[in-house]
Write an enzyme that holds these catalytic residues in place. Structure first.
Site, PDB file in Angstrom:
ATOM      1  CB  ILE A  26      -0.909   0.522   1.420  1.00  0.00           C
ATOM      2  CG1 ILE A  26      -2.181  -0.951   1.322  1.00  0.00           C
ATOM      3  CG2 ILE A  26      -1.443   1.338   1.425  1.00  0.00           C
ATOM      4  CD1 ILE A  26      -2.475  -1.385   2.365  1.00  0.00           C
ATOM      5  NE  ARG A  49      -6.124 -10.424  10.671  1.00  0.00           N
ATOM      6  CZ  ARG A  49      -7.596 -10.629  10.701  1.00  0.00           C
ATOM      7  NH1 ARG A  49      -8.660  -9.473   9.867  1.00  0.00           N
ATOM      8  NH2 ARG A  49      -8.193 -11.711  11.425  1.00  0.00           N
ATOM      9  CD  GLU A  50      -5.322  -1.842   5.775  1.00  0.00           C
ATOM     10  OE1 GLU A  50      -6.125  -1.304   4.506  1.00  0.00           O
ATOM     11  OE2 GLU A  50      -5.501  -0.638   6.240  1.00  0.00           O
ATOM     12  NE  ARG A  76      10.587   8.390  20.518  1.00  0.00           N
ATOM     13  CZ  ARG A  76      12.081   7.691  20.092  1.00  0.00           C
ATOM     14  NH1 ARG A  76      12.110   8.002  18.182  1.00  0.00           N
ATOM     15  NH2 ARG A  76      12.505   6.786  20.481  1.00  0.00           N
ATOM     16  CB  ALA A  88      15.768   2.630  21.417  1.00  0.00           C
ATOM     17  CD  GLU A 108      20.074   6.837  20.088  1.00  0.00           C
ATOM     18  OE1 GLU A 108      19.456   6.277  21.574  1.00  0.00           O
ATOM     19  OE2 GLU A 108      19.181   6.608  19.821  1.00  0.00           O
ATOM     20  CD  GLU A 131       9.719  -1.304  16.604  1.00  0.00           C
ATOM     21  OE1 GLU A 131       9.814  -0.856  17.194  1.00  0.00           O
ATOM     22  OE2 GLU A 131       8.324  -0.884  15.966  1.00  0.00           O
ATOM     23  CD  GLU A 150      23.068  16.943   8.230  1.00  0.00           C
ATOM     24  OE1 GLU A 150      22.082  17.276   7.931  1.00  0.00           O
ATOM     25  OE2 GLU A 150      24.632  16.178   8.351  1.00  0.00           O
ATOM     26  CD  GLU A 152      19.744  10.251  17.427  1.00  0.00           C
ATOM     27  OE1 GLU A 152      18.720   9.400  17.664  1.00  0.00           O
ATOM     28  OE2 GLU A 152      20.489  10.193  16.430  1.00  0.00           O
TER      29      GLU A 152
END
Length: 199
Positions: A26, A49-50, A76, A88, A108, A131, A150, A152
């Site tokens: 999609i 199912r998507e 976020r 993470a 990080e 995921e 850059e 972040e």
């Protein structure tokens, strides 16, 4: 009515499985792709199912010498909030998971670790995404210089476990990987669980 115990359930998962009959892409993004599949249900009917495909990620519970946990605060965009999280990041194509964890911790926070253990794999959004996040324990930390991307921007700080638990209980921390890691670390400190030593 009394519910069954797990041991009373049918063996295996054949009576629950959905089989893919066909599918289409999609949307294709930078690293997320959305798919729509037609599946056969256990009763013979069909359904749609998507879901999103995701390359996977790692997260790190990094413990300082004084026992505090290394944390980040970053904005976020999807939930329009600055969140407190453990370090993470997503896997690069064909990247070894431990290599990714080491890279993300250093990029990080600037820290490297002499001791690495695997805590566990989690699936944060099983209803609509492939995921997974492999969570590592990093100990014997050595400070250094961070190398943020850059795009972040984040604050790096440390907090005692008791404060993390308080933030989770108060709803200040809602991030699933950080919440799970906080409760795992509490059990680890009490000698109830052990990670798998890797390095």
């Amino acid at each position: 009515m009394t519910e069954k115990f797990f041991e009373d359930l049918p063996a295996g998962d054949k009576h629950l499985r959905e089989e893919r009959l066909s599918g289409e892409d999609i949307y294709g993004g930078i690293f997320l792709n959305m798919k729509r599949d037609t599946v056969s249900l256990p009763n013979g009917e069909q359904a749609i199912r998507e879901y999103l495909t995701h390359p996977g990620a790692v997260a790190i519970v990094a413990l300082l010498e004084d026992g505090r946990v290394l944390l980040e605060r970053q904005y976020r965009y999807p939930i329009a909030k600055a969140c407190i999280e453990i370090p993470a990041g997503k896997l690069d194509p064909k990247e070894d998971h431990l290599v990714c964890a080491k890279r993300e911790l250093e990029e990080e926070t600037g820290y490297t670790a002499k001791k690495w253990s695997l805590i566990r794999r989690i699936h944060p959004v099983i209803s609509y995404s492939t995921e997974f996040i492999d969570i590592y324990l990093a100990e014997d930390l050595v400070p250094g210089k961070s190398h943020l991307d850059e795009e972040e921007f984040l604050d790096v700080f440390a907090a005692p476990l008791e404060q993390l638990i308080g933030w989770v209980e108060a709803g200040e921390i809602t991030d699933v990987k950080t919440t799970i890691s906080t409760y795992w670390l509490d059990r680890y400190r009490r000698g109830l669980v052990k990670p798998t030593l890797i390095l």
